[in-house]
Design an enzyme around this catalytic site. Structure first.
Site, mmCIF file in Angstrom:
data_model
loop_
_atom_site.group_PDB
_atom_site.id
_atom_site.type_symbol
_atom_site.label_atom_id
_atom_site.label_comp_id
_atom_site.label_asym_id
_atom_site.label_seq_id
_atom_site.Cartn_x
_atom_site.Cartn_y
_atom_site.Cartn_z
ATOM 1 N N ARG A 1 0.878 -1.161 0.000
ATOM 2 C CA ARG A 1 0.000 0.000 0.000
ATOM 3 C C ARG A 1 0.919 1.214 0.000
ATOM 4 O O ARG A 1 1.826 1.315 0.830
ATOM 5 C CB ARG A 1 -0.904 -0.008 1.223
ATOM 6 C CG ARG A 1 -1.824 1.225 1.354
ATOM 7 C CD ARG A 1 -1.200 2.296 2.233
ATOM 8 N NE ARG A 1 -2.107 3.399 2.513
ATOM 9 C CZ ARG A 1 -1.758 4.491 3.160
ATOM 10 N NH1 ARG A 1 -0.521 4.652 3.593
ATOM 11 N NH2 ARG A 1 -2.625 5.448 3.392
ATOM 12 N N ASP B 1 1.645 4.996 0.581
ATOM 13 C CA ASP B 1 1.221 6.213 1.257
ATOM 14 C C ASP B 1 1.285 7.385 0.276
ATOM 15 O O ASP B 1 2.191 7.474 -0.557
ATOM 16 C CB ASP B 1 2.147 6.459 2.451
ATOM 17 C CG ASP B 1 1.704 7.603 3.323
ATOM 18 O OD1 ASP B 1 0.536 7.608 3.737
ATOM 19 O OD2 ASP B 1 2.540 8.487 3.609
ATOM 20 N N GLU C 1 -2.864 5.127 -2.008
ATOM 21 C CA GLU C 1 -3.721 6.044 -1.254
ATOM 22 C C GLU C 1 -4.097 7.213 -2.158
ATOM 23 O O GLU C 1 -3.282 8.082 -2.455
ATOM 24 C CB GLU C 1 -3.004 6.579 -0.009
ATOM 25 C CG GLU C 1 -3.868 7.554 0.780
ATOM 26 C CD GLU C 1 -3.109 8.322 1.851
ATOM 27 O OE1 GLU C 1 -3.773 8.999 2.663
ATOM 28 O OE2 GLU C 1 -1.867 8.278 1.864
ATOM 29 N N ASP D 1 -6.693 7.408 9.093
ATOM 30 C CA ASP D 1 -6.747 8.832 8.754
ATOM 31 C C ASP D 1 -8.138 9.425 8.861
ATOM 32 O O ASP D 1 -8.332 10.596 8.521
ATOM 33 C CB ASP D 1 -6.225 9.053 7.327
ATOM 34 C CG ASP D 1 -4.722 8.897 7.215
ATOM 35 O OD1 ASP D 1 -4.014 9.260 8.178
ATOM 36 O OD2 ASP D 1 -4.243 8.402 6.178
#
Length: 623
Positions: free
Chosen positions: A343, A345, A374, A448
């Site tokens: 994943r 960022d 993301e 988040d």
């Protein structure tokens, strides 16, 4: 009067959705005969071209006594986005077909308006097969589970919080700074200990927030990409987690933080933790010096969003690229240790060149390696740093964190009209390649965001400060109502295209506003059993229902507080309806479902399905 054009109906546009380059698309429009149209043209513009091109349409007879049919074919032959509409010469002058509804309704107007989008992806673009039909589980490592094994730690500059159920530290220190230096000691062995629990939820993929050596509890301030943070354990613990997960059919993906490092790192070394002559801050001859942009060395440097503890890297620097994406780089190191992908960022802050190099590294190491970015908006037409991004066209990402679906679901749960919710869902289905849709990560909460349960049932944040957030919790009445609606939200999450991602503890009824209150420890022994059972039920359904793996999505109904759709594929179909009104509704199931049995206890009587308020119902067909 029939709608002139609907890009989401194959009668008007076939095939539907994103297409591979070189695919012929058939377009059909319906025009009022009293316009006396003399010419009709498809207007098309490639994203980067200045001029529009026009394709002549052919009159193909009458649809009814008041409406006529015009058709043409168009073949996009370049990877990227195309924008299109329709232009007619009529007895009243030039007229245009333009969208007048978010996506489905159109009308004939005297001036051009918005255009429709075609996403054209690279020929041969594929995404991994293993995520399809699965369930992801996101873990913030410090807060999921502590194995009980004490570590022999050298560092002393952190606070250990021994009350597992306490709030994370949220007050600034004596210098007015938020240091994120309190730890609850969750570790990799603790995750391994809970794999049976995750398996019971139907989890097939574990997404770990950063595990590399760092000095904050969130670990987005990387200290050393090549090492596991000692508080979490060591490299052998990570390898064991990956091995044990794979025994249960689970894959592990890591969080890749490649837009910045920590200032307190072997690469930058502002505090001198790594000696006097190792990092770019202390030595212009450092092998890492070219990674960073110094305006005036050493104290004036580019940092991520102005946080001087997070110096930005230059991702296109050849030395940085080799360190991350090279034959023996960080990407391959952790894949060789057992992970199944990454994943990324802030993927929208990573340059195209870096993303393309990373994809090559991942796919050369393992063609089934998964790359998830993301991106908070529609990733098909996202712009950042002055350019259209190419995330989903075949050379960069396999998938994105689907905040668009998340927002649509939670907005529906908070009172949004179902029509708008369906329009948002369909926009993603129309714009994303099918191979991306099947592996979309669909969260309701993440590290988040506020916890979904808090958003659904709590008082809106409205900019309130941390002290208010720390002291505000759901009342018993709010929790009771919130759990009901949360179950509906999860049911939508589990049945949309892509695969659901549980943010650790959401399934146990955790609540919390923004960071750090959304990052409390998993409430072992204090879980909400009703929600856990619900997640298990839906996890088992996903395992057994092929229609939810890669099935077509057919909108059925979207009005007021009721939403319904069908997922179907060869041999399997499921009708899903959601009632967030305050009253029981009586509805006609779609054709073919009259003999199917409701799965969650709703009454089917005389061909009518009765769905109670604040619940959902599924009807499944296997043939």
């Amino acid at each position: 009067m029939p709608i002139p054009f609907n890009s989401q109906k194959i009668y008007y546009r076939s095939p539907f959705g994103a297409v591979e380059e070189g695919t012929q698309i058939h377009m059909r429009i319906l025009l009022p005969r009293d316009l006396h149209t003399q010419k009709a043209k498809l207007s098309v513009k490639y994203d980067y071209d200045y001029n529009w091109m026009f394709v002549n349409m052919i009159w193909c007879g009458n649809f009814d006594e008041n409406t006529e049919i015009w058709e043409c074919d168009f073949t996009p032959d370049r990877v990227g986005l195309y924008w299109y509409g329709f232009k007619m010469q009529t007895i009243y002058g030039v007229r245009y077909i333009v969208p007048t509804d978010p996506y489905t309704i159109s009308s004939v107007e005297p001036s051009p308006g918005r255009s429709w989008q075609i996403t054209c992806f690279k020929k041969g673009f594929t995404t991994p097969k293993w995520p399809v039909g699965g369930v992801m589980y996101q873990i913030f490592p410090d807060r999921f589970n502590f194995s009980g094994e004490e570590k022999n730690l050298k560092r002393t500059d952190f606070k250990r919080n021994k009350d597992w159920y306490a709030l994370p530290e949220w007050r600034p220190d004596e210098n007015g700074e938020i240091t994120n230096s309190d730890f609850f000691m969750g570790d990799l062995k603790g995750i391994t200990q809970k794999l049976d629990y995750l398996e019971s939820l139907g989890v097939s993929c574990i997404y770990l927030n950063p595990i590399s050596e760092a000095y904050s509890n969130h670990r987005y301030d990387t200290g050393d990409y090549s090492k596991v943070d000692p508080i979490l354990g060591d490299e052998d613990d990570f390898k064991e987690l990956c091995r044990e997960a794979k025994k249960r059919g689970m894959h592990v993906i890591n969080d890749g933080v490649f837009s910045h490092t920590g200032s307190d790192s072997v690469y930058f070394n502002r505090s001198g933790r790594y000696g006097e002559k190792t990092g770019a801050y202390r030595d212009k001859n450092s092998p890492y010096f070219s990674w960073y942009k110094f305006n005036e060395w050493p104290d004036n440097y580019n940092s991520w969003w102005g946080f001087n503890t997070l110096p930005e890297v230059i991702e296109t620097d050849p030395k940085f690229n080799e360190y991350i994406n090279g034959e023996n780089g960080i990407i391959r190191k952790w894949m060789r240790c057992g992970n199944s992908g990454w994943r990324l960022d802030v993927a929208d802050e990573l340059p195209d060149e870096f993303l393309e190099n990373l994809r090559k590294s991942v796919k050369q190491e393992n063609p089934e390696g998964f790359i998830l970015g993301e991106v908070w908006e529609d990733a098909s037409n996202k712009e950042s740093y002055g350019a259209r991004r190419k995330f989903l066209l075949g050379d960069q990402l396999d998938s994105v964190m689907n905040y668009v679906f998340r927002n649509a679901i939670l907005d529906f749960c908070r009172g949004q009209e179902a029509k708008q919710t369906m329009a948002t869902i369909m926009s993603v289905i129309e714009n994303y390649p099918r191979q991306v849709l099947r592996v979309l990560m669909n969260p309701l909460s993440t590290h988040d965001t506020e916890r979904a349960l808090t958003i659904i049932a709590g008082e809106p944040l409205n900019g309130r400060d941390r002290e208010w957030q720390a002291n505000t919790h759901l009342s018993p009445e709010q929790r009771e109502m919130g759990i009901k609606i949360m179950k509906v939200a999860v049911a939508i999450q589990y049945t949309l295209p892509g695969f659901p991602c549980i943010y650790y503890g959401d399934e146990a009824g955790m609540e919390g506003y923004r960071d750090p209150f959304n990052r409390c420890c998993y409430p072992w022994g204090k879980e909400n059993d009703e929600l856990i059972r619900w997640h298990r039920t839906l996890g088992n359904l996903r395992k057994s229902c092929p229609a939810l793996w890669d099935g077509d999505f057919i909108p059925v109904y979207a009005c007021d507080r009721r939403l319904a759709y069908v997922r179907h594929t060869k041999g399997s179909a499921i009708y899903c309806t959601f009632n967030l009104s305050g009253e029981e509704i009586s509805i006609d199931p779609p054709p073919g479902y009259a003999s199917a049995q409701p799965m969650f206890g709703s009454i089917l009587e005389n061909g009518k399905l009765h769905v109670k308020p604040l619940t959902c119902e599924f009807m499944r067909l296997d043939f």
